[in-house]
Scaffold this active site. Structure first.
Site, short mmCIF file in Angstrom:
data_model
loop_
_atom_site.label_atom_id
_atom_site.label_comp_id
_atom_site.label_asym_id
_atom_site.label_seq_id
_atom_site.Cartn_x
_atom_site.Cartn_y
_atom_site.Cartn_z
N LYS A 166 0.91 -1.28 -0.10
CA LYS A 166 0.07 -0.10 -0.12
C LYS A 166 0.90 1.37 0.03
O LYS A 166 1.92 1.34 0.65
CB LYS A 166 -1.01 0.12 1.12
CG LYS A 166 -2.09 1.18 1.45
CD LYS A 166 -2.74 1.01 2.55
CE LYS A 166 -3.95 2.03 2.64
NZ LYS A 166 -4.69 2.01 3.74
N SER A 172 -9.91 -0.30 7.15
CA SER A 172 -9.39 -0.12 5.91
C SER A 172 -8.60 -1.38 5.07
O SER A 172 -8.07 -1.56 4.02
CB SER A 172 -8.27 0.98 5.75
OG SER A 172 -9.04 2.16 5.86
N SER A 191 -9.81 2.28 3.18
CA SER A 191 -8.87 2.95 2.22
C SER A 191 -7.67 1.88 1.21
O SER A 191 -7.16 2.49 0.27
CB SER A 191 -8.00 3.87 2.87
OG SER A 191 -7.13 3.05 4.13
#
EC number: 6.3.5.7
Lengths: 483, 484
Positions: free
Chosen positions: A76, A175, A151
């Site tokens: 990420k 997330s 997210s």
């Protein structure tokens, strides 16, 4: 090859069925050809990946390979990667190449992993749809008109689209678990303090926790073996022994006590999701588990508490993005104040600005007690509720999200409705507990996630429970149409 | 109207840890800009603080030295504001739960005013970097070497009633932190900086007047002058019918005036909240007791002992005990020469003069305490006179060597041989008919004063080496014999 799990790929590498370079090239090729549909990567690190793959092949040949040597993953884009852009999904850091590796990144490097690239995310991890990314929304491989969740939406989409066998994510209010649920993959948010936060760009420091996202619980265990552990650079990281998370995957679930919080099955929940979750629970009963209803009465309060605490911490954490030392700086600042205002006004997107303003307000003199202190009190009550329930049961189960993936743009003008999507996931972060999402069915062709919540540092138990479920079902093997 | 001055001080003390309070970067002073700022100090994305235990230990030492309660649980908070030399956009500090609670110190001014000054609390925090506004063509330079240097901020109650008391208090804090060895005490380099809160009220009034805060004063002399200037300004203002506005003011030592920096209305809302990256600091009694056991003798105790053990005056004892290195030096000199008063005179006199003139810290004195002691021994045993000793001292300072070697090679040994002195005295008397006549003509009780001339002649003839006591005796005897 692209349907293989990390465990299977590791075996293939070991047996010499393919080399790490071949594996890496195949994934890089696939990203190049397919990711224009999903927008799941912000940066692809082809050269570095091939270099790492060659080193891995050499290690395999020399017999010095470890469990993770040569396996491709993606990070990420909030994990700092030395010499590689680390944007956090923001214009603010579009030009920022980190001079150092996050602890998690360094651990994967040490373990011989191959980094394919950096995945898309909501800007500064603020969002539940990946729509707030400066690089555009990532798309859900099950239906590209839908969001992949957020997210860690890029990680979710990339794994679901088989552009990488696994990816790291971070979870501040859901997330990891929510995009895992919406993309039909398996994700684990560890106990707060299990995985180092050093080098993971902070959104809300007391809630943020990095974790694995992959196809199976077994793969999450393999990843967590690399990620977990004490880090002297993170004062909130706990010095506690790390078990081999793969060692207990096959333990029997006979006698497992499951609690179903009645508050998780309210009217707000899509009835079709309720049905899939209950079917999954029935599967566990077949495996020897017992089920009882429990109560987490403050579940609803987790939303207001979270949306005070997280923005408050964020408003302070994001102050360092001021245009002085790195990152975006506005053109031709007239003076210091002009530089601050325009740098931050132009560098941050709408959702980030909204949360900075909410958090700043909540911390103001005169409001602090009414908001921040009150939210912290609620946080402790929520934690006590969980501790009480987890004295009665081994794990808590429920839906990960109230709805399946929604359409891109659907909730853009209604932030509160967007915030409501996190109702089942937020409370774990407030309590610091570990939780997983595993695929447990579909609604209208879109995946549904089962959330499994355990006690502090019960990651091995969660992975064992999820793995046994995945031995008995094949929801985690389903792929989106055309993949 | 008679006015009473009310003063409270906030003193920032830089702790002498080798690394910063939340990172492993060096705290050494004077390095090239931004060479001692690591990823944490630069507030790079993703970096996190780790608390330096040495800073904790030093803060606890300070708390114990000022009779304060030690916070068994202390909490770091974030003080949020934007400034280019504040890299994170917040300062990590303590507010609600500081490491050092209420305590006190006793002070005494030069003119003998004694007072107990209460400390409200003292807390740990990180220093900011520096903004450099010159040499950058209208832009500003940022040096983050200082960012993250550990500070203890010591907040007094408004207990001081004159600028002299404020300076005496600051000196006392300086003496304590340098004695503890937790601060180098170098005020010119900013190791100790002082904010003075000043207000006035009509004598006898209970409620406090509106205060102003004088920022960042870095010498004891400026503390006195800044407060005096500000007090005069406030009195003028009120007596002219005006009102003091609560504000922060800057003292300009060149113009000897204070001027407004910002008013209360401009003050930031710092939005303090507990830093989620740092755990509360929890310590127990055994930790505190272990630190207590390592405390050196504190200035007050040492001063009392100097009076008691060495028979020094309160003033001398106060001066010698105010700086640990000086007190240590003094005690070694006493040990070496065995005469506490003689040592005190020389440490505070000749040595202090030479150190001052060359701007040298006593720790770097070219003359060691043992060397000085060796010199004083020779004064005591009459090998040399006090005046010759100053000459030996000068040579020792510039060239080094022991007193005995210098006395030997320079031939400065005092002449005590009475035969030799008598011979010289006879010569002096023989060549001073006029003075001898005057001596004889004088009344007996005034003759003593007239010895000076003969004394001077004898000393001149011996290069100052004749023993003054012996010379006086012989002179008197021979001159008086002439009178009879």
């Amino acid at each position: 090859m692209f349907d293989k799990t990390l465990a299977e790929l590791a075996e293939g590498l070991r047996k010499g069925e393919f080399s790490s370079v071949e594996l890496t090239q195949a994934y890089l090729e696939r990203i190049k050809n397919e990711d224009n549909r999903y927008n799941s990567f912000i940066t692809v690190t082809e050269e570095q990946a091939l270099e790492q793959a060659r080193a891995a092949d050499a290690a395999i040949a020399a017999g010095t390979a470890g469990a993770f040597t040569g396996l491709p993953i993606a990070h990420k884009d909030l994990f700092c990667t030395q010499g590689v852009r680390t944007s956090c999904g923001s214009k603010m850091l579009d030009n920022f190449a980190s001079p150092y590796d996050a602890t998690v990144v360094a651990k994967f490097k040490q373990a011989g992993a191959v980094m394919l690239g950096k995945t898309n995310m909501d800007e500064f991890a603020m969002g539940s749809s990946n729509e707030s990314s400066f690089y555009g929304a990532a798309r859900n491989p099950w239906n590209t008109d839908c969001v992949p969740g957020g997210s860690s939406g890029g990680s979710g989409a990339a794994v679901a689209a088989r552009l990488t066998p696994a990816a790291t994510g971070s979870d501040t209010g859901g997330s990891i678990r929510q995009p895992a649920a919406l993309c039909g993959i398996t994700g684990l948010k560890p106990t707060y303090g299990r995985v180092s936060r050093y080098g993971m760009i902070a959104y809300a420091s007391s809630l943020d926790q990095g974790g694995p996202m992959a196809h199976t619980a077994e793969d999450c265990a393999i990843m967590l073996n690399v990620m977990a552990g004490f880090d002297p650079m993170d004062s909130t990281c706990l010095n506690r022994e790390v078990p081999d998370y793969t060692a207990t995957l096959n333990e029997s679930l006979a006698g497992l006590k499951i609690g179903l919080p009645k508050e998780y099955f309210s009217e707000a929940l899509d009835p079709q999701i309720a049905e899939r979750v209950k079917a999954a629970v029935a599967e566990f009963e077949k495996l020897g588990a017992t089920v009882k209803e429990v109560s987490l009465p403050r579940t609803e309060l987790s939303i207001p508490a979270y949306y005070i605490i997280a923005p408050a911490e964020a408003s302070s954490n994001l102050s360092r993005f001021d245009g002085v030392r790195y990152g975006y700086r506005c053109e031709n600042p007239q003076d210091l104040e002009d530089m601050y205002k325009r740098t931050r006004g132009e560098g941050f997107g709408a959702e980030v600005k909204r949360r900075i303003m909410v958090g700043t307000y909540a911390l103001c003199a005169g409001y602090y007690d009414a908001y921040y202190n009150k939210a912290q009190q609620i946080r402790r009550l929520i934690q006590q509720d969980f501790i009480r329930v987890l004295e009665e049961v081994d794990v808590i189960m429920g839906p990960t999200t109230p709805h399946p993936a929604f359409r891109i743009g659907e909730k853009n003008n209604d932030p509160v409705s967007m915030y409501m999507e996190d109702i089942f996931t937020l409370s774990l972060n407030l309590a610091g507990l570990p939780g997983m999402s595993v695929p447990c069915g579909q609604v209208n062709g879109l995946p549904v996630g089962l959330q499994i919540i355990g006690n502090y540092f019960a990651e091995a138990k969660l992975l064992n429970v999820a793995h046994q479920f995945q031995q008995a079902t094949d929801w985690h093997k389903q792929a989106p149409a055309g993949i | 109207m008679e006015w009473e001055v009310v003063i409270g001080l906030e003193i920032h003390v830089q702790l002498s840890t080798t690394t910063k309070i939340f990172s492993g970067a060096s705290t050494a002073f004077g390095a090239e800009p931004n060479t001692q700022a690591c990823a944490v100090d630069l507030a790079l994305p993703g970096t996190l603080p780790v608390f330096n235990e040495n800073a904790l230990r030093m803060a606890v030492m300070f708390g114990l030295a000022v009779n304060a309660e030690i916070g068994k649980r202390s909490v770091f908070e974030r003080k949020n504001y934007f400034y280019p030399d504040l890299p994170k956009g917040y300062q990590t500090t303590q507010l609600a739960e500081p490491i050092v609670g209420a305590g006190y110190v006793d002070i005494e001014t030069d003119d003998g005013v004694k007072r107990r000054v209460r400390l409200h609390h003292a807390h740990l925090e990180e220093d900011a970097g520096k903004s450099l506004h010159e040499d950058f063509h209208g832009m500003s330079g940022i040096d983050l070497n200082r960012a993250g240097t550990p500070l203890v901020e010591i907040v007094s109650e408004p207990d001081m009633r004159s600028s002299k008391e404020a300076a005496a208090y600051a000196r006392k804090i300086h003496a304590i932190v340098t004695t503890l060895g937790i601060c180098d005490g170098n005020m010119a380099e900013g190791s100790m900086r002082c904010d003075c809160n000043v207000s006035i009220r009509p004598k006898g009034q209970e409620t406090l007047g509106t205060r102003t805060e004088l920022k960042n004063i870095n010498s004891f002399r400026f503390i006195e002058r800044a407060i005096d200037t500000e007090v005069a300004r406030q009195i003028d203002l009120i007596e002219d019918g005006g009102k003091v506005v609560q504000e922060t003011r800057l003292y300009d030592p060149d113009k000897n005036e204070t001027r407004s920096m910002r008013s209360k209305e401009d003050a930031n809302d710092y939005r303090y909240f507990p830093c989620p990256d740092l755990l509360p600091v929890v310590i127990d009694d055994s930790y505190i007791d272990a630190i207590r056991a390592t405390l050196p003798e504190l200035p007050d105790a040492r001063r009392a002992r100097f009076i008691e053990e060495f028979g020094l005056s309160e003033y001398d004892a106060g001066v010698l005990s105010s700086y640990r290195a000086q007190a240590d030096y003094y005690e070694q000199a006493v040990k070496a020469c065995g005469d506490a008063k003689l040592a005190a005179n020389w440490v505070m006199g000749e040595l202090a003069k030479y150190l001052n003139q060359s701007d040298t810290d006593i720790k770097d004195s070219p003359i060691s305490a043992e060397q000085l002691g060796g010199l004083l021994v020779r004064i005591k045993d009459n090998t040399i006179s006090g005046n010759i000793a100053k000459k030996v001292f000068e040579l020792m300072w510039s060239k080094g060597g022991s007193a005995d070697d210098i006395i030997e090679t320079e031939g400065l040994k005092q002449v005590t041989d009475t035969g030799a002195i008598e011979k010289i005295v006879d010569e002096v008397i023989a060549n001073a008919d006029k003075q001898v006549e005057q001596y004889k003509a004088a009344e007996p009780e005034k003759r003593g004063k007239m010895l000076g001339f003969f004394m001077g002649q004898v000393m001149k003839a011996t290069g100052g080496k004749a023993n003054p006591g012996a010379v006086t005796g012989i002179l008197k005897q021979k001159l008086d014999a002439l009178c009879n």
